[in-house]
Design an enzyme around this catalytic site. Sequence first.
Site, short mmCIF file in Angstrom:
data_model
loop_
_atom_site.label_atom_id
_atom_site.label_comp_id
_atom_site.label_asym_id
_atom_site.label_seq_id
_atom_site.Cartn_x
_atom_site.Cartn_y
_atom_site.Cartn_z
CG HIS A 130 -2.09 -0.90 1.13
ND1 HIS A 130 -2.01 -2.24 1.39
CD2 HIS A 130 -3.37 -0.66 0.76
CE1 HIS A 130 -3.20 -2.80 1.21
NE2 HIS A 130 -4.05 -1.86 0.82
CE LYS A 162 -3.91 -0.46 4.73
NZ LYS A 162 -5.27 0.04 4.94
#
Length: 213
Positions: free
Chosen positions: A127, A131
């Site tokens: 990701h 995040k």
Amino acid sequence: MIRVGVAGAAGRMGQAVCEAVEGAEDMELTARIDPALGLALADALGDCDVVVDFTTPDTALENALSCLRAGVHVVIGTTGFDVDQLRGDFSANAFVAPNFAIGAVLMMRFAADASQYMAKAEIIELHHDRKLDAPSGTAARTAALMEGDVPIHSVRLPGLVAHQEVILGDVGQTLTIRHDSTDRTSFMPGVLLAVRRVAELPDSPVIGLEHLL
Ligand SMILES: NC(=O)c1ccc[n+]([C@@H]2O[C@H](COP(=O)([O-])OP(=O)(O)OC[C@H]3O[C@@H](n4cnc5c(N)ncnc54)[C@H](O)[C@@H]3O)[C@@H](O)[C@H]2O)c1
């Protein structure tokens, strides 16, 4: 018209949801809820039939409970909080999905299936570096659906959106199942589907987009 409020409206996902709701003919965007925009959830609940929450792991649960107590349905995309705490005697419903992209739902299903036939598996989830939670909600959910103990490895780098590989190994072979969200629009059809369906769920909370397909 479904009156929709978006919590986290100034965020990466929230902005995409606001745009998707504005583009839906059966919905009206009634509240952009976000401390960054000066609008608190409590002041917006009266204008909403459904609130969509893409906020942070430590605000999502309290937001959702405020909605449910006020009789407002809630669709939650935020990951990294304990969904069991959404249980209770409420007149409104909660729908939660760790991933609203159809390809990711299929990846989870195929991985769960494959794990019944192959010896071992591991997950690599990748990701963007902003995040907050690790492992991702999608990876945790995938592992929970699979047979056996499935280790998860988390990669956080600029340039990524949301990606996951499930690698299964057995004698002399591996099988890799990979999903890539290259753009946040990948999540929007799933979010709009959940907004349309949350009021009529037979149970609450319902977890996973697969239950609406
Ligand atoms: N389920 C899915 O398909 C999916 C997909 C992508 C991201 N996510 C999750 O969505 C969440 C949001 O991700 P993001 O990248 O948009 O984050 P972000 O940091 O860009 O946005 C979060 C926003 O929430 C706002 N916020 C904080 N507290 C709030 C409160 N009490 N009420 C209203 N707004 C509040 C912040 O000001 C910020 O604008 C994360 O948990 C992420 O893991 C889920």
